[in-house]
Enzyme design. Structure first.
Site, short mmCIF file in Angstrom:
data_model
loop_
_atom_site.label_atom_id
_atom_site.label_comp_id
_atom_site.label_asym_id
_atom_site.label_seq_id
_atom_site.Cartn_x
_atom_site.Cartn_y
_atom_site.Cartn_z
N SER A 204 -8.73 31.90 3.44
CA SER A 204 -8.38 31.71 1.48
C SER A 204 -9.07 30.50 1.71
O SER A 204 -10.46 30.23 1.61
CB SER A 204 -6.83 32.05 1.74
OG SER A 204 -6.37 31.95 0.46
N GLU A 316 -5.58 42.54 0.08
CA GLU A 316 -4.86 41.94 0.10
C GLU A 316 -4.02 41.19 -0.94
O GLU A 316 -3.11 40.93 -1.15
CB GLU A 316 -6.10 41.85 -0.10
CG GLU A 316 -7.34 40.37 1.31
CD GLU A 316 -7.21 39.72 1.91
OE1 GLU A 316 -6.10 39.26 1.55
OE2 GLU A 316 -7.54 39.42 3.19
N HIS A 422 -2.51 39.68 2.10
CA HIS A 422 -3.04 38.68 2.92
C HIS A 422 -2.17 37.24 3.17
O HIS A 422 -0.75 37.49 3.12
CB HIS A 422 -3.51 37.91 1.40
CG HIS A 422 -4.23 36.79 0.80
ND1 HIS A 422 -5.37 36.85 0.32
CD2 HIS A 422 -3.87 35.52 0.29
CE1 HIS A 422 -5.94 35.43 1.15
NE2 HIS A 422 -4.87 34.71 0.37
#
Length: 501
Positions: A204, A316, A422
């Site tokens: 990320s 995600e 995610h």
């Protein structure tokens, strides 16, 4: 990200000669670094050294300056506990509330009897506003992968990314990361690592930071390979310097620092707590550290060329949509709200998007919206990034596709399965403090994940073919077994590329 906070309810040094530092004889708990000796913790499998300073405290007049070398010491320094997390507001489970600016520490986990093994340097995620290195326990990765793992704190929020005409381009957090990488080159040998085999990896915001280091001339020579998780470089988060300075000026104005002659001193005099809520911190493009953004650097081939392992997660955006519905006072997205959300996001293109992603009678509106946003925001730029990288460097692409993953410990469950959302892969690589414990089956899959990551650190290659051409190989990573992902079709790549033209 702030929606997710409430929803889940959870609270530089110079390069030295590597051979100039050697393991301390006789006591495995003590290692002598270039700055002085440190005493860590020894187990049957690993040695761990926490809270090791890699740069001077960036406080007082050093706030918003490049990191300086850490002061040396002679007495053995205790390294059994992590150092303070960098200043950040409360909230994200991947964060740690802090008002401390003396925070430039790193943690080293090494196999107990390591001898010149690869080094992996982890840059944590958290939107460049949250997180700390010690949240990611690295004992399993170090022991099973036979690698030295270094996890890093770096300045966050306004302290790491405030650009202002009186202060500079604002990339202090990236400069901290570079200082940590220089520390690794200088000191890895003392911990049994190979300072000439360093893999930079991050997820990320940490992954987008890694993209920036690929693009930065100042990062050349600081690493030998990279792993980029959930951060397609083609979706560059960096902003032009003028935009960054406009954000910085707005913050300065909001805290009463408006006189151009004194604004720098005024900002440096503000309490830490007055500066914690800097919105959407971002690196800035246009200075010496980042003359080009990562997307442009890859497009033009003007980046630091090293082997790359790169991928995204299959679902995600389910994390973000789940956070929105779990927000206090919120509710799961309804069937009536679904087209409204799509229209609000895609405007004139909404009808085509809705026709491509119809809401079936049994479909969850939230899950369907997450599919759209995953494909548009993550999967399409991921494939674009793979193609750009593969023109110049060995590139190994993956998609994390495991369906049953640990959720956040103590957090409520959303109305739909979160799948490979995610951050889902992190619990398999690290003992993540925020995640539910792994089941035996998940631990077995985690061993496989560690095998993939550590193989790349050892060899610069993956267990699957390189990505080449326009239809390159993308490996699906799931406990159901290895296979090639039908990535472009699964995520409607052709639809989105045509829509965006």
């Amino acid at each position: 990200m702030k929606i997710l906070v409430a929803a889940l309810g959870l609270a530089g040094v110079l390069v030295g000669t590597p051979t100039g530092v050697t393991p301390t004889a006789g006591d495995q708990a003590v290692v002598t670094t270039h700055s002085g000796p440190v005493r860590g913790t020894v187990t049957d499998m690993v040695r761990t050294f926490q809270g090791v300073p890699y740069a001077a405290p960036p406080v007082g007049p050093l706030r918003w300056t490049a990191p300086r070398p850490a002061a040396s010491w002679t007495a053995t320094r205790d390294a059994t506990l992590p150092g303070a997390a960098c200043a950040q507001p409360p909230g994200l489970p991947v964060g740690r509330p802090s008002t401390e600016e003396d925070c430039l520490f790193l943690n080293v986990t090494t196999p107990r009897n390591a001898r010149k093994v690869p080094v992996m340097v982890w840059m944590h995620g958290g939107d460049l506003a949250y997180g700390a290195g010690d949240i990611y326990g690295a004992a399993r990765l170090a022991a099973r992968g036979d690698v030295v793992v270094v996890t890093v704190n770096y300045r966050l929020g306004a302290f790491g990314f405030l650009a202002h005409p009186a202060l500079g381009d604002g990339n202090y957090g990236l400069q901290d990361q570079q200082a940590a990488l220089r520390w690794v080159r200088a000191n890895a040998g003392a911990f049994g690592g190979d300072p000439r085999n360093v893999t930079l990896f991050g997820e990320s915001a940490g992954g987008f930071s890694t993209c920036s280091h690929l693009a930065s001339p100042a990062s050349a020579g600081l690493f030998d390979r990279v792993i980029i998780q959930s951060a397609p470089c083609a979706a560059d988060i960096a902003v032009p310097r003028a935009e960054g300075e406009a954000r910085g000026t707005a913050l300065a104005t909001s805290v009463g620092c408006t006189d151009p002659a004194t604004v720098a001193a005024c900002l440096r005099g503000k309490a830490t707590t007055a500066l914690l809520d800097f919105p959407a911190p971002r690196p800035t493009i246009g200075g010496a550290l980042l003359p080009l953004g990562a997307s442009e650097a890859l497009r033009t081939g003007t980046f630091n060329r090293v082997p790359v392992l790169i991928g995204v997660n299959h679902d995600e955006e389910r994390l973000m949509v789940a956070g929105a519905e779990l927000f206090p006072g919120a509710h799961p997205l309804t069937r009536e709200e679904y087209p409204e959300r799509v229209r609000a996001t895609f405007g004139a293109d909404a009808d085509r998007v809705l026709a491509t992603y119809p809401l079936g009678a049994q479909d969850s509106p939230g899950q369907r919206l997450a599919t759209i946003l995953t494909d548009h925001n993550w999967s399409v730029p991921a494939l674009d990034t793979d193609k750009l990288l593969a023109r110049h460097v060995p590139t190994y692409a993956y998609e994390f596709a495991e369906r049953d993953n640990p959720w956040f410990a103590g957090a409520p469950s959303p109305s739909f399965p979160v799948g490979a959302a995610h951050v889902s892969e992190l619990a398999y690589l690290f003992d993540a403090t925020y995640a539910e414990p792994l089941t035996p089956a998940q631990r077995h899959f985690g061993d496989e994940m560690i095998g993939h990551w550590s193989r790349f650190a050892h060899t610069g290659t993956a267990d699957w073919p390189r990505f080449t051409g326009q239809q390159g190989y993308v490996r699906s990573l799931a406990s159901t077994g290895p296979h090639r992902a039908d990535f472009a079709r699964d995520h409607r790549y052709d639809f989105w590329t045509c829509l965006d033209r």
